[in-house]
Design a protein around this motif. Structure first.
Motif, PDB file in Angstrom:
ATOM      1  N   UNK A  77      -9.315 -47.652  85.964  1.00 24.47           N
ATOM      2  CA  UNK A  77      -8.862 -47.183  87.275  1.00 24.47           C
ATOM      3  C   UNK A  77      -9.162 -48.217  88.358  1.00 24.47           C
ATOM      4  N   UNK A  78     -10.330 -48.852  88.267  1.00 21.75           N
ATOM      5  CA  UNK A  78     -10.750 -49.797  89.296  1.00 21.75           C
ATOM      6  C   UNK A  78      -9.907 -51.051  89.359  1.00 21.75           C
ATOM      7  N   UNK A  79      -9.304 -51.444  88.232  1.00 21.20           N
ATOM      8  CA  UNK A  79      -8.486 -52.650  88.217  1.00 21.20           C
ATOM      9  C   UNK A  79      -7.190 -52.489  89.001  1.00 21.20           C
ATOM     10  N   UNK A  80      -6.916 -51.293  89.474  1.00 21.72           N
ATOM     11  CA  UNK A  80      -5.785 -51.105  90.379  1.00 21.72           C
ATOM     12  C   UNK A  80      -6.114 -51.616  91.779  1.00 21.72           C
ATOM     13  N   UNK A  81      -7.407 -51.837  92.062  1.00 20.07           N
ATOM     14  CA  UNK A  81      -7.831 -52.216  93.408  1.00 20.07           C
ATOM     15  C   UNK A  81      -8.425 -53.623  93.482  1.00 20.07           C
ATOM     16  N   UNK A  82      -8.968 -54.110  92.375  1.00 22.95           N
ATOM     17  CA  UNK A  82      -9.522 -55.463  92.335  1.00 22.95           C
ATOM     18  C   UNK A  82      -9.007 -56.163  91.088  1.00 22.95           C
ATOM     19  N   UNK A  83      -8.912 -57.487  91.128  1.00 21.30           N
ATOM     20  CA  UNK A  83      -8.344 -58.228  90.005  1.00 21.30           C
ATOM     21  C   UNK A  83      -9.337 -58.380  88.861  1.00 21.30           C
ATOM     22  N   UNK A  84     -10.618 -58.415  89.187  1.00 16.97           N
ATOM     23  CA  UNK A  84     -11.643 -58.566  88.166  1.00 16.97           C
ATOM     24  C   UNK A  84     -12.810 -57.648  88.462  1.00 16.97           C
ATOM     25  N   UNK A  85     -13.473 -57.212  87.417  1.00 15.77           N
ATOM     26  CA  UNK A  85     -14.680 -56.390  87.535  1.00 15.77           C
ATOM     27  C   UNK A  85     -15.716 -56.970  86.582  1.00 15.77           C
ATOM     28  N   UNK A  86     -16.923 -57.139  87.061  1.00 13.71           N
ATOM     29  CA  UNK A  86     -18.006 -57.632  86.217  1.00 13.71           C
ATOM     30  C   UNK A  86     -19.014 -56.515  85.984  1.00 13.71           C
ATOM     31  N   UNK A  87     -19.528 -56.404  84.760  1.00 11.56           N
ATOM     32  CA  UNK A  87     -20.576 -55.405  84.509  1.00 11.56           C
ATOM     33  C   UNK A  87     -21.722 -55.561  85.499  1.00 11.56           C
ATOM     34  N   UNK A  88     -22.205 -54.468  86.002  1.00 13.45           N
ATOM     35  CA  UNK A  88     -23.284 -54.479  86.980  1.00 13.45           C
ATOM     36  C   UNK A  88     -22.813 -54.380  88.413  1.00 13.45           C
ATOM     37  N   UNK A  89     -21.529 -54.692  88.679  1.00  9.81           N
ATOM     38  CA  UNK A  89     -21.018 -54.609  90.042  1.00  9.81           C
ATOM     39  C   UNK A  89     -20.853 -53.157  90.475  1.00  9.81           C
ATOM     40  N   UNK A  90     -20.725 -52.985  91.778  1.00  7.87           N
ATOM     41  CA  UNK A  90     -20.494 -51.650  92.317  1.00  7.87           C
ATOM     42  C   UNK A  90     -19.079 -51.199  91.986  1.00  7.87           C
ATOM     43  N   UNK A  91     -18.933 -49.928  91.688  1.00  9.04           N
ATOM     44  CA  UNK A  91     -17.619 -49.345  91.452  1.00  9.04           C
ATOM     45  C   UNK A  91     -16.809 -49.437  92.742  1.00  9.04           C
ATOM     46  N   UNK A  92     -15.520 -49.812  92.676  1.00  7.91           N
ATOM     47  CA  UNK A  92     -14.714 -49.919  93.903  1.00  7.91           C
ATOM     48  C   UNK A  92     -14.808 -48.664  94.764  1.00  7.91           C
ATOM     49  N   UNK A  93     -14.944 -48.892  96.050  1.00  2.00           N
ATOM     50  CA  UNK A  93     -15.125 -47.784  96.986  1.00  2.00           C
ATOM     51  C   UNK A  93     -14.001 -46.763  96.927  1.00  2.00           C
TER      52      UNK A  93
END
Length: 347
Positions: A107-123
């Motif tokens: 779901x989060x990749x609809x808002x950011x291009x990349x996600x790294x483990x440990x990062x905050x979930x997109x607002x």
């Protein structure tokens, strides 16, 4: 606009290792020292399996399938692991903590291009706030446009001003400032606010302007799609002796007009939401929800364009192999999304 996870210098990894190699390397390399400090659950991507804490691991959408993948590097080998592969190879049980987080990643990749483990979930998935930032000029423009609507509402004919220089001149006008003060008092009366009226109404306008600043930032970036259309026109002059190239460019010009019309209509919807400024401030929560939905829809569309926009923003308008490659990339992008097909029915 700045993504919270925008490491665009990462190359698309190749799935070149087997599950056995991955399991062995993951167990050997991802020690307790490699793990990120565990943040509070439900607000961060605090995965538990060691494969997610390999150095440099990140999630993104596969360039071809658009499915989410986990990218890992093991020595000189790179792999892009589809989620079903991860779940099977590393025994991620259905309904487990990591399994649920993989759903959130998708779901989060609809808002950011990349996600790294440990990062905050997109607002956007936590409390609705945007996971990306805007520039101060966008906040200023959104606030100024709202204040002009407030000032003009006194006469019952609200004005929407888009030009930043014109807006600044109007806001500095003493008559405009007087009308704003009168309008705020009138709005407070309509909203039945009797104490600290200017402070409360002003605060609500500030909050609404903050939400609209993201629309202004998106509007600014979407203008670059229109610039592609302009540059396509120039290309027909640069490549005027290449009939095949010019023919493709002409088709591209027709294709790009469709999304431009679509996006203009979406921005018109966002502007109309605050057309009745009193109504927007009265039904504040619903107004914010509507603006955020438009913001998120536009953001998802923009992410699809970003690679192309970056290419067109920095390329010289001259004959070159780079230009021809970008033209073909753009043609494929437009044709795969905006080509109109006619279905013939037998009479």
């Amino acid at each position: 606009m700045t993504d919270v996870s925008s490491d665009d210098d990462q190359n698309s990894p190749e799935p070149a290792v087997s599950d056995g190699e991955i399991n062995a390397e993951a167990t050997a390399k991802a020690t307790d020292e490699d793990r990120l400090v565990q943040p509070m659950r439900d607000t961060h991507f605090d995965f538990q399996h060691k494969v997610f804490s390999l150095p440099g691991a990140f999630f993104c959408a596969d360039p071809t399938s658009k499915d989410p993948v986990l990218n890992i590097t093991l020595g000189d080998l790179k792999a892009a692991l589809a989620f079903p592969t991860i779940q099977e190879s590393f025994q991620i049980e259905e309904g487990s903590h990591d399994d649920r987080l993989l759903e959130v990643v998708e779901q989060g990749l609809a808002y950011v291009k990349q996600i790294r483990p440990g990062e905050q979930i997109p607002g956007e998935l936590l409390d609705g706030r945007a996971s990306w930032s805007v520039e101060e000029r966008h906040r200023k423009l959104a606030k100024g446009r709202l204040m002009m609507q407030v000032a003009s509402s006194v006469k019952g004919n609200e004005i929407i001003v888009s030009d930043a220089d014109q807006l600044e001149q109007l806001l500095d006008d003493p008559q405009t400032q007087a009308r704003m003060k009168a309008a705020i008092e009138r709005i407070a009366a309509r909203l039945k606010i009797t104490e600290k009226a200017e402070e409360i109404v002003g605060g609500r306008i500030d909050d609404l302007a903050q939400e609209l600043s993201y629309i202004e930032a998106l509007r600014d970036r979407f203008k670059h799609i229109g610039k592609i259309e302009t540059k396509l026109g120039k290309l027909t002059t640069v490549y005027r002796t290449d009939r095949t190239f010019c023919s493709e460019v002409n088709r591209m010009q027709g294709l790009i007009r469709k999304p431009l019309r679509e996006y203009d209509m979406i921005f018109d919807q966002a502007d109309a939401q605050t057309g009745d400024i009193v109504g927007a401030l009265k039904d504040f929560h619903a107004t914010v929800q509507f603006i955020r939905k438009i913001r998120d829809d536009l953001r998802a569309k923009l992410l699809e364009w970003e690679d192309l926009l970056n290419g067109w923003d920095h390329i010289a308008m001259e004959r070159s192999s780079q230009m021809e490659q970008l033209q073909k990339q753009t043609y494929r992008f437009l044709a795969s999304r905006f080509i109109e097909t006619t279905v013939w029915k037998r009479g």
